[in-house]
Design an enzyme around this catalytic site. Structure first.
Site, PDB file in Angstrom:
ATOM      1  N   ALA A 239       0.553  -0.946  -0.336  1.00  0.00           N
ATOM      2  CA  ALA A 239      -0.419   0.037  -0.047  1.00  0.00           C
ATOM      3  C   ALA A 239       1.168   1.151   0.030  1.00  0.00           C
ATOM      4  O   ALA A 239       2.176   1.075   0.143  1.00  0.00           O
ATOM      5  CB  ALA A 239      -1.129   0.216   1.582  1.00  0.00           C
ATOM      6  N   HIS A 240       0.046   2.686  -0.137  1.00  0.00           N
ATOM      7  CA  HIS A 240       0.605   3.563  -0.065  1.00  0.00           C
ATOM      8  C   HIS A 240       1.706   4.074   1.354  1.00  0.00           C
ATOM      9  O   HIS A 240       1.773   3.984   1.851  1.00  0.00           O
ATOM     10  CB  HIS A 240       0.210   4.745  -0.969  1.00  0.00           C
ATOM     11  CG  HIS A 240      -1.112   4.785   1.226  1.00  0.00           C
ATOM     12  ND1 HIS A 240      -0.720   6.133   2.062  1.00  0.00           N
ATOM     13  CD2 HIS A 240      -2.270   4.779   0.913  1.00  0.00           C
ATOM     14  CE1 HIS A 240      -1.900   5.207   2.871  1.00  0.00           C
ATOM     15  NE2 HIS A 240      -2.850   5.136   2.539  1.00  0.00           N
ATOM     16  N   ASN A 241       3.057   4.435   0.322  1.00  0.00           N
ATOM     17  CA  ASN A 241       4.348   4.884   1.638  1.00  0.00           C
ATOM     18  C   ASN A 241       5.084   3.755   2.624  1.00  0.00           C
ATOM     19  O   ASN A 241       5.575   3.832   3.332  1.00  0.00           O
ATOM     20  CB  ASN A 241       3.136   5.794   2.016  1.00  0.00           C
ATOM     21  CG  ASN A 241       2.989   7.192   1.751  1.00  0.00           C
ATOM     22  OD1 ASN A 241       1.985   7.378   1.272  1.00  0.00           O
ATOM     23  ND2 ASN A 241       4.046   8.106   1.418  1.00  0.00           N
TER      24      ASN A 241
ATOM     25  N   SER B 214       1.260   3.185   4.582  1.00  0.00           N
ATOM     26  CA  SER B 214       3.071   3.409   5.819  1.00  0.00           C
ATOM     27  C   SER B 214       3.411   1.984   7.069  1.00  0.00           C
ATOM     28  O   SER B 214       4.303   3.056   7.874  1.00  0.00           O
ATOM     29  CB  SER B 214       2.571   4.798   6.502  1.00  0.00           C
ATOM     30  OG  SER B 214       1.813   6.017   5.543  1.00  0.00           O
TER      31      SER B 214
END
Length: 336
Positions: A242-244, A262
């Protein structure tokens, strides 16, 4: 056709001794399917098929077979490592693309794109504005490279891959079919009337050198900043990052693993199949998360962890013993 003299020259850094007569071979094969044109790799004398003209093995096995085998023997310390390196050099479709012209006429390449030397672009590929593609890169059929992407030397983009705008792909990276790099992440915020508004993701994905991404994976771009896949990471098929997320060097991420936004994975971690890590959690370097492990709190130190929630392996197995004890007690009560 490759000569054993060429083999010795190319792999003098791993071949520690040679025996027998010079020979030639056309390809590598398993010892079970050896023929008169194959180079084989064996880890025991019982695996030898004397029809093969050349063999890779250890010095100990070589000593056992030299009396009966008249072909060429190259001795190495690690047969599996030798197999990986030699097959990559001589017998690897990933490094070759003989089907089409260097640039297929059906490819759509923006006039501002920069292509390095010896690049191969397959049918129906789309390469966007200001893309920079390094030397000896292969982009196979139906893949889409959006604007502003950079792809390093000797990387391979297999069929039906999408690399989203502004992403950075390192050198010697392999992206397998169906994978999506840099699509928007899953980011929504609730409204007072219990609907959801999309949060645009304006970051990118940065993939380091020598990374392998399997088929049908999704690696989302950062909401802000970057999703980072560092040098040497190997991701199996059907994984979601997923993102980051940040994945440290030389990690193994096995099939159907999901990493929420994250989270941070330390160097050399191994996440076994169907593992999951909750958002913003940290997994220490040198952690081994066994099958279906679920991380809902930080893993502060390396070692083997398992279960949901993930616990050190000794504690995890203790839970099984307790469950077994309880079940047996219930069974005795039912008998009464």
């Amino acid at each position: 056709m490759t000569s054993t003299r060429q083999l010795q020259e190319d792999f003098r850094h791993i071949i520690v001794a040679t025996h027998g007569n010079e020979a030639v071979f056309d390809y590598t094969r398993s010892f079970e399917r050896a023929d008169a044109s194959s180079l084989i790799f064996i880890q025991a004398s019982e695996q030898l098929d004397p029809i093969a003209p050349a063999v890779i093995t250890t010095e100990a096995v070589a000593a056992d077979i030299m009396g009966e085998y008249k072909g060429f023997i190259a001795c190495v310390k690690d047969v599996r490592l030798a197999q990986a390196l030699i097959k990559q050099a001589y017998d690897d479709y990933e490094n070759r693309d003989p089907e089409w012209p260097d640039i297929h006429p059906s490819a759509v390449i923006h006039e501002s794109a920069t292509l390095g030397a010896n690049v191969r672009i397959g049918p129906n590929v789309v390469i966007g504005k200001d893309v920079v593609i390094g030397d000896s890169v292969i982009v196979r059929s139906n893949s889409v490279i959006e604007f502003g992407v950079t792809i390093g030397n000797n990387s391979i983009v297999n069929p039906n891959v999408m690399v989203g705008h502004g992403c950075v792909i390192g050198q010697r990276v392999i992206l397998q079919s169906g994978t999506v790099i840099g699509n928007e992440g899953y980011g929504f915020t609730p409204t007072p009337d219990k609907r959801y508004e999309r949060i645009p993701h304006t970051g990118n994905v940065i993939i380091g050198d020598d990374v392998f991404i399997g088929s049908n994976c999704a690696i989302d771009r950062g909401t802000y900043g970057s999703t980072l896949i560092k040098r040497g990471v190997k991701v199996d098929n059907l994984c979601h990052i997923a993102h980051n997320v940040e994945i440290g060097e030389d990690c193994l991420i096995i099939g159907q693993t999901g990493l929420a936004g994250s989270c941070k994975i330390g160097d050399r971690a191994i996440l076994s199949g169907q593992s999951g890590v909750l958002d913003h959690k940290k997994v220490a370097a040198d952690t081994i998360l066994v099958h279906r492990g679920g991380v809902i709190e930080d893993i502060p130190s390396g070692g083997m962890w398992g279960g949901i929630p993930a616990k050190p392996m000794r504690e995890h197995t203790r839970r099984f013993k307790l469950d077994d004890y309880v079940l047996k007690r219930f069974a005795k009560l039912e008998e009464k």
